[in-house]
Design an enzyme around this catalytic site. Structure first.
Site, mmCIF file in Angstrom:
data_model
loop_
_atom_site.group_PDB
_atom_site.id
_atom_site.type_symbol
_atom_site.label_atom_id
_atom_site.label_comp_id
_atom_site.label_asym_id
_atom_site.label_seq_id
_atom_site.Cartn_x
_atom_site.Cartn_y
_atom_site.Cartn_z
ATOM 1 N N SER A 192 33.463 47.926 43.048
ATOM 2 C CA SER A 192 34.114 46.611 42.919
ATOM 3 C C SER A 192 33.662 45.728 44.078
ATOM 4 O O SER A 192 33.166 46.230 45.091
ATOM 5 C CB SER A 192 35.636 46.793 42.983
ATOM 6 O OG SER A 192 36.293 45.545 43.098
ATOM 7 N N TYR B 44 44.076 49.597 45.438
ATOM 8 C CA TYR B 44 42.808 49.392 44.717
ATOM 9 C C TYR B 44 41.660 49.210 45.714
ATOM 10 O O TYR B 44 40.591 49.798 45.574
ATOM 11 C CB TYR B 44 42.963 48.174 43.804
ATOM 12 C CG TYR B 44 41.802 47.895 42.886
ATOM 13 C CD1 TYR B 44 41.727 48.494 41.631
ATOM 14 C CD2 TYR B 44 40.779 47.021 43.255
ATOM 15 C CE1 TYR B 44 40.664 48.227 40.772
ATOM 16 C CE2 TYR B 44 39.722 46.747 42.414
ATOM 17 C CZ TYR B 44 39.674 47.349 41.167
ATOM 18 O OH TYR B 44 38.616 47.075 40.325
HETATM 19 P P1 NAP Z 1 40.129 47.740 31.617
HETATM 20 O O1 NAP Z 1 39.742 46.958 30.421
HETATM 21 O O2 NAP Z 1 41.505 47.728 32.128
HETATM 22 O O3 NAP Z 1 39.611 49.250 31.426
HETATM 23 C C1 NAP Z 1 40.033 50.305 32.239
HETATM 24 C C2 NAP Z 1 39.742 51.598 31.521
HETATM 25 O O4 NAP Z 1 40.236 52.703 32.295
HETATM 26 C C3 NAP Z 1 40.454 51.661 30.168
HETATM 27 O O5 NAP Z 1 39.630 52.331 29.267
HETATM 28 C C4 NAP Z 1 41.669 52.501 30.506
HETATM 29 O O6 NAP Z 1 42.260 53.126 29.391
HETATM 30 C C5 NAP Z 1 41.024 53.502 31.448
HETATM 31 N N1 NAP Z 1 42.038 54.264 32.167
HETATM 32 C C6 NAP Z 1 43.017 53.778 32.951
HETATM 33 N N2 NAP Z 1 43.802 54.778 33.364
HETATM 34 C C7 NAP Z 1 43.317 55.924 32.829
HETATM 35 C C8 NAP Z 1 43.701 57.290 32.878
HETATM 36 N N3 NAP Z 1 44.794 57.698 33.549
HETATM 37 N N4 NAP Z 1 42.963 58.199 32.204
HETATM 38 C C9 NAP Z 1 41.896 57.807 31.486
HETATM 39 N N5 NAP Z 1 41.478 56.531 31.388
HETATM 40 C C10 NAP Z 1 42.187 55.603 32.060
HETATM 41 O O7 NAP Z 1 39.272 47.202 32.836
HETATM 42 P P2 NAP Z 1 37.706 47.057 33.128
HETATM 43 O O8 NAP Z 1 37.560 45.778 33.827
HETATM 44 O O9 NAP Z 1 36.862 47.347 31.951
HETATM 45 O O10 NAP Z 1 37.581 48.194 34.225
HETATM 46 C C11 NAP Z 1 36.616 49.201 34.212
HETATM 47 C C12 NAP Z 1 36.244 49.541 35.657
HETATM 48 O O11 NAP Z 1 35.639 48.408 36.256
HETATM 49 C C13 NAP Z 1 37.436 49.916 36.534
HETATM 50 O O12 NAP Z 1 37.060 50.978 37.403
HETATM 51 C C14 NAP Z 1 37.671 48.645 37.327
HETATM 52 O O13 NAP Z 1 38.292 48.891 38.549
HETATM 53 C C15 NAP Z 1 36.247 48.167 37.497
HETATM 54 N N6 NAP Z 1 36.091 46.755 37.865
HETATM 55 C C16 NAP Z 1 36.438 45.752 36.998
HETATM 56 C C17 NAP Z 1 36.246 44.425 37.389
HETATM 57 C C18 NAP Z 1 36.571 43.264 36.493
HETATM 58 O O14 NAP Z 1 36.411 42.123 36.927
HETATM 59 N N7 NAP Z 1 36.998 43.464 35.273
HETATM 60 C C19 NAP Z 1 35.726 44.137 38.649
HETATM 61 C C20 NAP Z 1 35.401 45.171 39.500
HETATM 62 C C21 NAP Z 1 35.571 46.475 39.096
HETATM 63 P P3 NAP Z 1 43.473 52.359 28.609
HETATM 64 O O15 NAP Z 1 42.823 51.249 27.818
HETATM 65 O O16 NAP Z 1 44.034 53.449 27.770
HETATM 66 O O17 NAP Z 1 44.408 51.837 29.647
#
Ligand code: NAP
Length: 236
Positions: free
Chosen positions: A128, A141
């Site tokens: 991130s 986080y």
């Molecule tokens: P998201 O749409 O909230 O996706 C998060 C994923 O993690 C979902 O598939 C969620 O499943 C899964 N997850 C959460 N808790 C879990 C658990 N206990 N066991 C198994 N799976 C679990 O967000 P995203 O933005 O795509 O995030 C993906 C990654 O990118 C994360 O590591 C996040 O920190 C990172 N990131 C995102 C951004 C951004 O701007 N979006 C920026 C920097 C980093 P559910 O759908 O079932 O909850």
């Protein structure tokens, strides 16, 4: 295997890897059937693989049931927002468990199995901007994502000799569920957009491209890197 492959960055990454020829295990606590269907519609192959990571040791044990893996993308993650003085211990533990401890245990299980087979492999951890910056109201986080940057380098050093490359991709501000609260806040949303040199929020596909690159032969000599994919945010 891509964790958290039902939505957002994980879904786009699963699709991106499948488009480049990988058979994908779309892993999640929620059904990844939609991701599997998208991959199959695009001519690829994938399986829906149940993986709950809130108990990291149980998640790592489940990894052993996945068969031989060549690529592991640790994408699953959660975010909890509260002022640091009010931040609850339970929230701290939940975020550190999913975002850091589970990542370590999955990497460990993946590497052990690869070494036993005499195979190499590729690990890509999703970091991130908060692997480098402090953020606001997200202390757990930020701590976990700083940990991901360090862990990626530590594992890369230990496993490079066995042909296991360990890298991270640090997404900027990407349109997913994770950032819904920020985008709904007109003040924060405008502040963020105004600071992104590219002049737009990122798409999940922007991250999928970078992850896929790190899993290709072209990236064979890349290990221990944290690749920013942020529209220039950190360069500013
Ligand atoms: P998201 O749409 O909230 O996706 C998060 C994923 O993690 C979902 O598939 C969620 O499943 C899964 N997850 C959460 N808790 C879990 C658990 N206990 N066991 C198994 N799976 C679990 O967000 P995203 O933005 O795509 O995030 C993906 C990654 O990118 C994360 O590591 C996040 O920190 C990172 N990131 C995102 C951004 C951004 O701007 N979006 C920026 C920097 C980093 P559910 O759908 O079932 O909850």
């Amino acid at each position: 295997m891509v964790t958290g492959a039902n939505t957002g960055i994980g879904q786009a990454t699963a699709l991106g890897l499948a488009e480049r020829g990988a058979h994908v295990l779309a892993a999640g606590r929620s059904s990844c059937a939609e991701t599997v269907a998208l991959i199959e519609a695009a001519g690829g192959t994938a399986e829906d693989f149940t993986l709950e990571l809130s108990d990291p040791a149980a998640g790592a044990a489940r990894l052993a049931e996945a068969g031989a893996l060549d690529i592991l993308v640790n994408n699953a993650g959660i975010i909890r927002r509260a002022d640091a003085v009010e931040f609850a211990e339970d929230d701290w533990d939940a975020v550190l468990d999913v975002n850091l401890k589970a990542v370590f245990l999955l990497c460990q299980g993946f590497a052990k199995a690869a070494m036993e087979r005499g195979a190499g492999g590729r690990i890509v951890n999703i970091a991130s901007l908060l692997s480098f910056q402090g953020g606001i109201r997200v202390p757990a986080y930020t701590a976990a994502k700083h940990g991901i940057a360090g862990l990626t380098k530590a594992l890369a050093n230990e496993w490079a000799g066995q042909g296991i490359n360990v890298n991270a991709v640090a997404p900027g501000y990407i349109v997913t569920n994770n950032t819904a609260a920020l985008r709904e806040d007109p003040v924060r949303s405008a502040e963020i957009l105004g600071r992104i040199p590219a002049g737009r929020w990122g798409d999940a596909a922007d991250i999928a491209g970078a992850v896929s690159f790190l899993c290709t032969p072209a990236a064979g000599y890349v290990t221990g890197a944290v690749l920013n994919v942020d529209g220039g945010w950190l360069a500013r």
